[in-house]
Motif scaffolding. Sequence first.
Motif, short mmCIF file in Angstrom:
data_model
loop_
_atom_site.label_atom_id
_atom_site.label_comp_id
_atom_site.label_asym_id
_atom_site.label_seq_id
_atom_site.Cartn_x
_atom_site.Cartn_y
_atom_site.Cartn_z
N GLU A 1 3.12 9.76 7.02
CA GLU A 1 1.73 10.19 7.18
C GLU A 1 1.39 11.27 6.14
O GLU A 1 0.33 11.23 5.52
CB GLU A 1 1.52 10.74 8.59
CG GLU A 1 0.12 11.28 8.86
CD GLU A 1 -0.93 10.20 8.91
OE1 GLU A 1 -2.12 10.54 8.76
OE2 GLU A 1 -0.58 9.02 9.10
N THR A 2 2.28 12.23 5.96
CA THR A 2 2.05 13.30 4.99
C THR A 2 2.03 12.75 3.57
O THR A 2 1.21 13.16 2.74
CB THR A 2 3.13 14.38 5.12
OG1 THR A 2 3.16 14.87 6.46
CG2 THR A 2 2.83 15.55 4.18
N LEU B 1 0.80 -1.22 0.00
CA LEU B 1 0.00 0.00 0.00
C LEU B 1 0.84 1.28 0.00
O LEU B 1 0.44 2.28 -0.61
CB LEU B 1 -0.95 0.00 1.20
CG LEU B 1 -2.06 -1.04 1.16
CD1 LEU B 1 -2.92 -0.96 2.42
CD2 LEU B 1 -2.93 -0.87 -0.08
N GLU B 2 1.99 1.28 0.67
CA GLU B 2 2.80 2.50 0.69
C GLU B 2 3.29 2.90 -0.70
O GLU B 2 3.23 4.08 -1.07
CB GLU B 2 3.96 2.37 1.67
CG GLU B 2 3.53 2.59 3.12
CD GLU B 2 4.69 2.97 4.03
OE1 GLU B 2 5.85 2.69 3.67
OE2 GLU B 2 4.41 3.53 5.10
N LEU C 1 -3.29 3.08 5.90
CA LEU C 1 -1.87 3.17 6.19
C LEU C 1 -1.61 3.62 7.62
O LEU C 1 -0.68 3.14 8.27
CB LEU C 1 -1.18 4.12 5.20
CG LEU C 1 -0.99 3.56 3.79
CD1 LEU C 1 -0.57 4.65 2.82
CD2 LEU C 1 0.03 2.43 3.81
N THR C 2 -2.44 4.52 8.12
CA THR C 2 -2.31 4.96 9.51
C THR C 2 -2.55 3.80 10.46
O THR C 2 -1.79 3.59 11.43
CB THR C 2 -3.29 6.10 9.81
OG1 THR C 2 -3.00 7.21 8.97
CG2 THR C 2 -3.19 6.54 11.27
N GLN C 3 -3.60 3.01 10.21
CA GLN C 3 -3.89 1.86 11.05
C GLN C 3 -2.77 0.83 10.98
O GLN C 3 -2.40 0.21 12.00
CB GLN C 3 -5.22 1.25 10.65
CG GLN C 3 -6.42 2.12 10.97
CD GLN C 3 -7.73 1.52 10.50
OE1 GLN C 3 -7.75 0.46 9.89
NE2 GLN C 3 -8.83 2.20 10.78
N SER D 1 10.05 9.92 15.00
CA SER D 1 8.81 10.70 14.87
C SER D 1 8.79 11.46 13.55
O SER D 1 7.74 11.58 12.91
CB SER D 1 8.66 11.65 16.05
OG SER D 1 9.75 12.56 16.12
N LEU D 2 9.94 11.98 13.11
CA LEU D 2 9.99 12.66 11.82
C LEU D 2 9.65 11.71 10.69
O LEU D 2 8.95 12.08 9.74
CB LEU D 2 11.38 13.26 11.60
CG LEU D 2 11.75 14.49 12.43
CD1 LEU D 2 13.22 14.85 12.21
CD2 LEU D 2 10.86 15.67 12.07
#
Length: 228
Positions: A132-133, A84-85, A147-149, A125-126
Amino acid sequence: MRIPAHSVCTAVRDDIVAGVHERGSRLTEEVLARRYGVSRVPVREALRTLEAEGFVVTRRHAGACVAEPTEQEAADVLEMRSLLEPLGAARAAQRRTEAHLKVLRGLVRLGQERARTGNGADLRSLGGWFHETLAQASGSPSLTLMLTQLRHKIAWMYVAQAPPSPVDSWAEHGAIVDAVARGDGERARALTALHTERTTRAHRLRLSGAADRVRTSQHAVNTSGPRY
């Protein structure tokens, strides 16, 4: 003031991912309501959402419990992300806005600077914000949500080891952004697939047990929004 269910859901999910609520443990509405300082109504709604996401299961005579994913389920999560990414990156090359590019480029500059100076405290985190962006730039809310899940589940199921060369990792991020900026969907897809394949090898399956359990004191719900 009524606390939104999505805020409770975020708090419970974060604690599941961190190991505060152990795998297989019961999640009773009354206890959770006290822990997060809310009524049972948003807790009930949050548990339904988390069950749909796969973090919670309902068991006969026990009620809601933290799920216990198998090794095969964990492997499937990484495989789904690897599929998916790259799709999200290809879509982003066609649908991104200038605002998306500005954020992505800013994250790449900051990540490359941190990687060069050896200041790696913020790199994880970056990296999360970058992906995410990139997902949001795909212009597909459904794909972004999936993708977040998946990222939440991977953080729950795996220990992500630091890349051997953060500089190379952020160079890959930069190349992906360059392809997205040029509208080259196939190159964005290919570069993201290679990046995802490399980072997948750095994941070690998180085994349940005392060594992995994280204890935290009780806290109120963070209502500022979802954390990634």
